[in-house]
Scaffold this motif. Structure first.
Motif, PDB file in Angstrom:
ATOM      1  N   MET A 108      47.664 -58.386 -16.941  1.00  0.00           N
ATOM      2  CA  MET A 108      48.482 -57.731 -17.665  1.00  0.00           C
ATOM      3  C   MET A 108      50.128 -58.086 -17.311  1.00  0.00           C
ATOM      4  SD  MET A 108      47.084 -57.125 -20.781  1.00  0.00           S
ATOM      5  CE  MET A 108      48.176 -56.173 -21.453  1.00  0.00           C
ATOM      6  N   GLY A 109      49.989 -58.521 -15.950  1.00  0.00           N
ATOM      7  CA  GLY A 109      51.360 -58.786 -15.356  1.00  0.00           C
ATOM      8  C   GLY A 109      52.048 -57.120 -14.968  1.00  0.00           C
ATOM      9  N   ASP A 110      53.207 -56.924 -15.434  1.00  0.00           N
ATOM     10  CA  ASP A 110      53.967 -55.797 -14.841  1.00  0.00           C
ATOM     11  C   ASP A 110      53.366 -54.484 -15.543  1.00  0.00           C
ATOM     12  OD1 ASP A 110      55.557 -56.996 -12.859  1.00  0.00           O
ATOM     13  OD2 ASP A 110      57.162 -57.176 -14.367  1.00  0.00           O
ATOM     14  N   ILE A 111      52.781 -54.680 -16.645  1.00  0.00           N
ATOM     15  CA  ILE A 111      52.184 -53.687 -17.255  1.00  0.00           C
ATOM     16  C   ILE A 111      51.136 -52.972 -16.480  1.00  0.00           C
ATOM     17  CG2 ILE A 111      50.850 -52.919 -19.353  1.00  0.00           C
ATOM     18  CD1 ILE A 111      52.266 -54.951 -21.124  1.00  0.00           C
ATOM     19  N   SER A 112      50.319 -53.624 -15.998  1.00  0.00           N
ATOM     20  CA  SER A 112      49.126 -53.274 -15.022  1.00  0.00           C
ATOM     21  C   SER A 112      49.773 -52.204 -14.021  1.00  0.00           C
ATOM     22  CB  SER A 112      48.167 -54.236 -14.580  1.00  0.00           C
ATOM     23  OG  SER A 112      49.191 -54.866 -13.654  1.00  0.00           O
ATOM     24  N   TRP A 113      50.768 -52.649 -13.122  1.00  0.00           N
ATOM     25  CA  TRP A 113      51.083 -51.742 -12.147  1.00  0.00           C
ATOM     26  C   TRP A 113      51.981 -50.644 -12.584  1.00  0.00           C
ATOM     27  CZ3 TRP A 113      56.046 -50.755 -10.190  1.00  0.00           C
ATOM     28  CH2 TRP A 113      57.152 -51.677 -10.613  1.00  0.00           C
TER      29      TRP A 113
END
Length: 409
Positions: A108-113
Motif C-alpha cells: 500500500m506504499g506510504d499508507i502502510s507505514w
C-alpha cells in the motif's frame, strides 16, 4: 590609619569566583566530564576504535530509542512513580507496526507505514492511559501495574505472530531507524547546525536582556561568552563528526541520522513541556509533595493518567526507531529496555525520591549507558558481564544522587 592602595584592594579571581560567575550546573558539568572520561578510556583500550566517526555515528543511532523513552521516564519518576513495562510495550508496539505493514496493508506504499505509526501511537498511548487509570483511580501501586504490563505485553507480542519474525517493512519506514539511507547528508546537517548555533546565541541575548529588564543579576560578559562557547562548540563538533562518517558504497558524508533528529525534537518538546507548561509544573509539584499539590487544587489523578499517556506515546516513538533499525518486528525487541530507560533517567540526575529531574540529563544518561555498552562490546566482554557493569553503575549513580542531596558531596 593607612589608606589601602587600589593594587592591594584588588584580588585575583579564584576558581570558586569563576564558577560562581559562570553559574553552571555543576552536576551536569560533572556528568559531561564523566562521559568524556569514559570515551577517552575506551578509545585508549580499544586502540583508537571507539572515537572513530563510524563508531560515534552508530553510538548516536543506538542511543536514540532509549533516550526518547528516558525523556518520558523523567516525568514518571519525578511524580514518584515507576514504569517497568516500557520495554515490553515497545516490543508489542513495534510488532503491531510491523504487522500493519507486512500483513495487513502490504503493497500500500506510504499508507502502510503512516498507518503503522498512527496505530502504534494510539495503542501505546491508550495502554499508558489504562495503566495510569489503574494507578490513579483504583489505587494499585505503579510497580504492580507496570510489572503486570511487562508480562502481559511481552506475551501479547508473541501471541500475535506465534513468535515469528515479521518482515519486510516499508523502505520509507526503515529510514526512521537510520542505516545507510537514514541520514540527511552533509549540507542539511550544516544547515541544522548553524540554525542551532544562531538559536543559542539569540536565546542568550534574549535572556540577558530580560534579566536586565527586570533588574536581575547578570553574568559578566566574559562569563556569558564562555557559557555560550560551551554550548556552541559541542554542536559544531557533533555536526563535524556526523559528516566525517562516509557511506561505504559512495563515500558521501552521512550527516546526522534521522533517529538522532527525532531525539533532538523530542528533547526540545519535552523540555518545553516540563519547564514551560502548566502540566509540567504540576508534575514537579506532585513529585515534591503530593498532598500539598492536591490541597492546592491540582487534579493529581488526572495528571497521573496523562503522565502515563505521554510515556506511552514516547514508547511508540522509541518502538518506531527500534523496529525500523532492525527492519523487522522481533519478539526480542525492547528486552531489558525498561532497566536501561530507568537507569538513564537516574544517571541523568532524576531523583527516585521525586520532584527533581531534567530532560537533557536523561538523554545524557542514555548516552552514557550506551557508551558503556558499546565500549564493552568493542572489548569483547560477554553480555552477562555487561549487565554486571551496568548494574554496578546504576547502584553507584543512585548512591551519588542520595549523597549529593544529603549534602555529603
Amino acid at each position: 590609619m593607612t589608606a589601602t592602595s587600589p593594587a592591594t584592594a584588588t584580588t585575583r579571581p579564584t576558581a570558586r569566583g569563576v564558577l560562581d560567575a559562570l553559574d553552571l550546573d555543576t552536576r551536569m558539568l560533572a556528568m559531561v566530564g564523566a562521559l568524556g572520561v569514559i570515551w577517552v578510556v575506551f578509545d585508549l583500550v580499544t586502540g583508537g576504535v571507539f572515537l572513530t566517526p563510524r563508531n560515534l555515528w552508530n553510538l548516536a543511532v543506538q542511543t536514540s530509542s532509549v533516550a526518547t523513552m528516558a525523556t518520558g521516564m523523567v516525568l514518571v519518576i519525578v511524580a514518584r512513580y515507576i514504569d517497568l513495562s516500557v520495554g515490553a510495550l515497545l516490543g508489542l508496539t513495534g510488532m503491531v507496526m510491523a504487522v500493519i505493514q507486512a500483513r495487513w496493508l502490504p503493497g500500500m506504499g506510504d499508507i502502510s507505514w503512516i498507518a503503522a505509526l498512527v496505530g502504534g501511537a494510539l495503542l501505546a498511548g491508550a495502554v499508558g492511559g489504562l495503566q495510569g487509570w489503574w494507578i490513579a483511580y483504583r489505587g494499585v501501586p505503579a510497580f504492580i501495574v507496570t510489572l503486570a504490563g511487562l508480562l502481559i505485553y511481552r506475551g501479547l507480542a508473541w501471541w500475535m505472530t506465534s513468535g515469528q519474525t515479521v518482515a519486510p517493512l516499508n523502505p520509507s519506514f526503515e529510514v526512521i531507524g537510520g542505516g545507510l539511507d537514514g541520514s540527511i547528508g552533509a549540507f542539511w546537517s550544516w544547515v541544522l547546525g548553524i540554525a542551532a548555533v544562531l538559536a543559542l546565541v539569540a536565546r542568550a541575548v534574549h535572556a540577558r536582556r530580560r534579566r536586565r529588564q527586570f533588574g536581575c543579576l547578570t553574568r559578566p560578559l566574559w562569563a556569558e561568552a564562555a557559557v555560550l562557547l560551551v554550548q556552541v562548540v559541542p554542536v559544531i563538533a557533533f555536526v563535524m563528526v556526523m559528516n566525517a562518517y562516509l557511506q561505504p558504497r559512495t563515500g558521501i558524508p552521512m550527516g546526522i541520522p534521522v533517529p538522532v533528529l527525532i531525539v533532538i525534537a523530542v528533547t526540545l518538546v519535552m523540555t518545553v513541556v516540563a519547564t514551560r507548561t502548566r502540566f509540567g509544573r504540576y508534575v514537579f509539584a506532585i513529585g515534591g509533595n503530593p498532598e500539598a499539590a492536591e490541597l492546592s487544587g491540582i487534579n493529581v489523578k488526572r495528571i497521573t493518567v496523562w503522565i502515563f499517556v505521554v510515556m506511552g506515546l514516547l514508547v511508540a516513538v522509541g518502538a518506531a526507531i527500534a523496529t525500523a533499525r532492525l527492519k523487522a518486528g522481533l519478539n526480542a525487541t525492547g528486552e531489558l529496555d525498561e532497566l536501561r530507560v530507568i537507569a538513564a533517567a537516574v544517571i541523568g540526575g532524576t531523583s527516585l525520591a521525586g520532584g527533581v529531574g531534567t530532560i537533557f540529563g536523561a538523554v545524557l544518561g542514555a548516552l552514557t549507558m550506551q557508551s558503556l555498552q558499546s565500549g564493552m562490546v568493542l572489548l569483547g566482554l560477554p553480555s552477562p558481564m555487561q549487565n554486571v557493569v551496568i548494574g554496578a553503575v546504576l547502584v553507584f549513580a543512585v548512591w551519588l544522587d542520595q549523597s549529593y542531596r544529603r549534602g555529603k558531596l
